[in-house]
Design a protein around this motif. Structure first.
Motif, PDB file in Angstrom:
ATOM      1  N   ARG A 189       0.831  -1.203   0.000  1.00 54.21           N
ATOM      2  CA  ARG A 189       0.000   0.000   0.000  1.00 54.21           C
ATOM      3  C   ARG A 189       0.872   1.263   0.000  1.00 54.21           C
ATOM      4  O   ARG A 189       0.625   2.208  -0.738  1.00 54.21           O
ATOM      5  N   LYS A 190       1.919   1.251   0.819  1.00 56.59           N
ATOM      6  CA  LYS A 190       2.817   2.413   0.884  1.00 56.59           C
ATOM      7  C   LYS A 190       3.553   2.609  -0.436  1.00 56.59           C
ATOM      8  O   LYS A 190       3.736   3.735  -0.901  1.00 56.59           O
ATOM      9  N   ALA A 193       1.183   4.124  -2.911  1.00 54.53           N
ATOM     10  CA  ALA A 193       0.939   5.535  -2.596  1.00 54.53           C
ATOM     11  C   ALA A 193       2.087   6.400  -3.105  1.00 54.53           C
ATOM     12  O   ALA A 193       1.871   7.509  -3.616  1.00 54.53           O
ATOM     13  N   ARG A 401      -4.199  12.982   3.165  1.00 52.98           N
ATOM     14  CA  ARG A 401      -3.784  11.900   2.265  1.00 52.98           C
ATOM     15  C   ARG A 401      -2.962  10.849   3.001  1.00 52.98           C
ATOM     16  O   ARG A 401      -3.020   9.664   2.677  1.00 52.98           O
TER      17      ARG A 401
END
Length: 443
Positions: A189-190, A193, A401
């Motif tokens: 996920r990181k 992003a 965010r």
């Protein structure tokens, strides 16, 4: 026509040299099948231009050869048909089955392949996550970078489908991460992003399965989310203090100053204004592109809809009624003798209050917080998005965010629907049924 032994399926978006993506993602559903003695398993595929009667002819030939059907999948892409069946067939019938299918379906413009299998196991991917890609445009280079990032973190792409061609291009990738346990996809996920900032398309990842579709309440922030402007600044313009108020608003949205303090400071400049400015501002409100479509679609699906705003209830009441929202909460401007006093009355709708109202709405609807979605843009939405089952940052400040589950960086609110797994085709189909479908030309 071809007749050959078992073939290995290769997903071209994942590097063939990255074996981690192949061996670390075992989340598949093993379908146990049994065959009568003397039958062998095979996969039959049919590919070609779609025409009426292809499927009927396909199964007619299988029936003539007394084939046992174990699993079937059919898809249609831009007029191209792909039909596949996992079957049991007599070993002596394989050649005549292949010839029969090929001869029958050749007149339909189809190519037939029969592949003998060495196992009776029929497997289907049980994807752990859904990755949604949104952009204008989405290029092959974007997909290549996303595919490589998934492979680098041991995630396998199981399926890909298009979910939007307007107002942005949208793709949904069902993937299986290396560690399927909750929290196992945090590193991925990181990485995604970071990638979305590098390549300029929106990338959202969410757990797949029934939990993704178990949500039934969505709560929007109002200013710069559900509507395009900031109500407090619109009111301040009538007092000639728009720039002064805008600066305070920006500091609050970045999380640099306490929201309640900033609200009282901004409202103070409204003292003495005639209360009629509230009606003027309410008439000037402009919905964010896609807002009406988003609300209408979710309501058709049975969602409860809500707005929680740091703005003012007197301005938003008409909007909430027009959109038929189930819940609306906002601050209340104090009015005396037809004039604004420059104060608010009652509890201030600040960062903590937004999360409290979300929990209140969920409880009133008989839902858990994990069944809610929250959408916002500023630091005062952090608690609300963190509490929701899915928190979506909409053209948001960096502070929001960082904590959101997904971020939208295009000015169309209906991107929220795509992140939730709702396709443009489904949205348009509902619009056609009641005559509300309208595509506004994009400039």
């Amino acid at each position: 026509m071809s007749f050959r032994g078992a073939a290995t399926w290769n997903n071209g978006l994942v590097s063939q040299t990255n074996q981690t993506a192949r061996t670390a993602a075992p989340a598949v559903q093993d379908i146990t099948v049994t065959l009568p003695p003397g039958l062998v398993p095979a996969v039959v595929t049919v590919v070609g231009r779609d025409r009426p009667g292809v499927s009927a002819a396909f199964f007619r030939v299988l029936a003539a050869h007394r084939v046992q059907v174990l699993d079937v999948e059919q898809s249609l892409f831009r007029g191209r048909l792909n039909l596949a069946a996992f079957v049991g067939c007599g070993p002596d019938d394989l050649e005549t089955l292949t010839e029969g299918l090929s001869g029958t379906l050749r007149s339909y413009g189809q190519t037939v392949t029969v592949e003998v299998q060495d196992s009776l196991r029929s497997t289907r991917a049980l994807s752990t996550h859904a990755v949604v890609v949104l952009g204008n445009p989405v290029t092959a280079q974007h997909i290549s970078r996303i595919g490589q990032t998934l492979a680098d973190y041991g995630a396998n792409i199981d399926t890909i489908r298009g979910i939007s061609d307007y107002p942005v291009t949208g793709l949904e990738l069902k993937v299986t991460v290396a560690d399927p346990k909750p929290g196992g996809g945090v590193a991925l996920r990181k990485a995604l992003a970071t990638l979305t900032q590098e390549i300029g398309v929106d990338i959202a990842i969410e757990r797949a399965g029934l939990v993704r579709y178990a949500k039934n309440l969505i709560c929007f922030d109002c200013d710069s989310t559900l509507i395009t402007g900031e109500v407090i600044e619109m009111l301040a313009a009538h007092a000639g203090k728009e720039e002064e108020v805008a600066e305070v608003t920006a500091r609050a949205m970045r999380g640099e100053i306490d929201f309640e303090e900033s609200l009282r400071e901004r409202v103070a400049v409204l003292a003495g204004l005639d209360a009629s400015v509230i009606d003027d501002v309410a008439r000037d409100i402009v919905l964010t592109p896609g807002a009406r479509t988003t609300i209408r679609t979710l309501q058709r699906m049975g969602y409860k809809t809500a707005v929680v705003s740091g703005g003012f209830i007197q301005v938003l009441e008409g909007l909430a009624a027009d959109l038929e929202l189930d819940y609306v909460r906002a601050n209340t401007l104090e009015i005396e003798d037809g004039k604004l006093t420059g104060r608010v009355i009652g509890k201030v709708v600040d960062r903590a209050a937004k999360a409290e109202f979300l929990a209140e709405f969920a409880a009133d609807s008989g839902l858990g917080l994990h069944q809610t979605v929250a959408v916002g843009d500023g630091a005062n939405d952090i608690d609300m998005l963190s509490a929701a089952g899915l928190g979506i940052a909409f053209n948001a400040k960096p502070a929001l965010r960082e904590v959101a589950d997904a971020a939208v960086n295009h000015p169309f609110l209906d991107e929220v629907l795509h992140i939730m797994g709702i396709s443009r085709e489904e949205i348009d189909e509902a619009g056609l049924s009641d005559g509300s479908l309208r595509r506004v030309p994009l400039h």
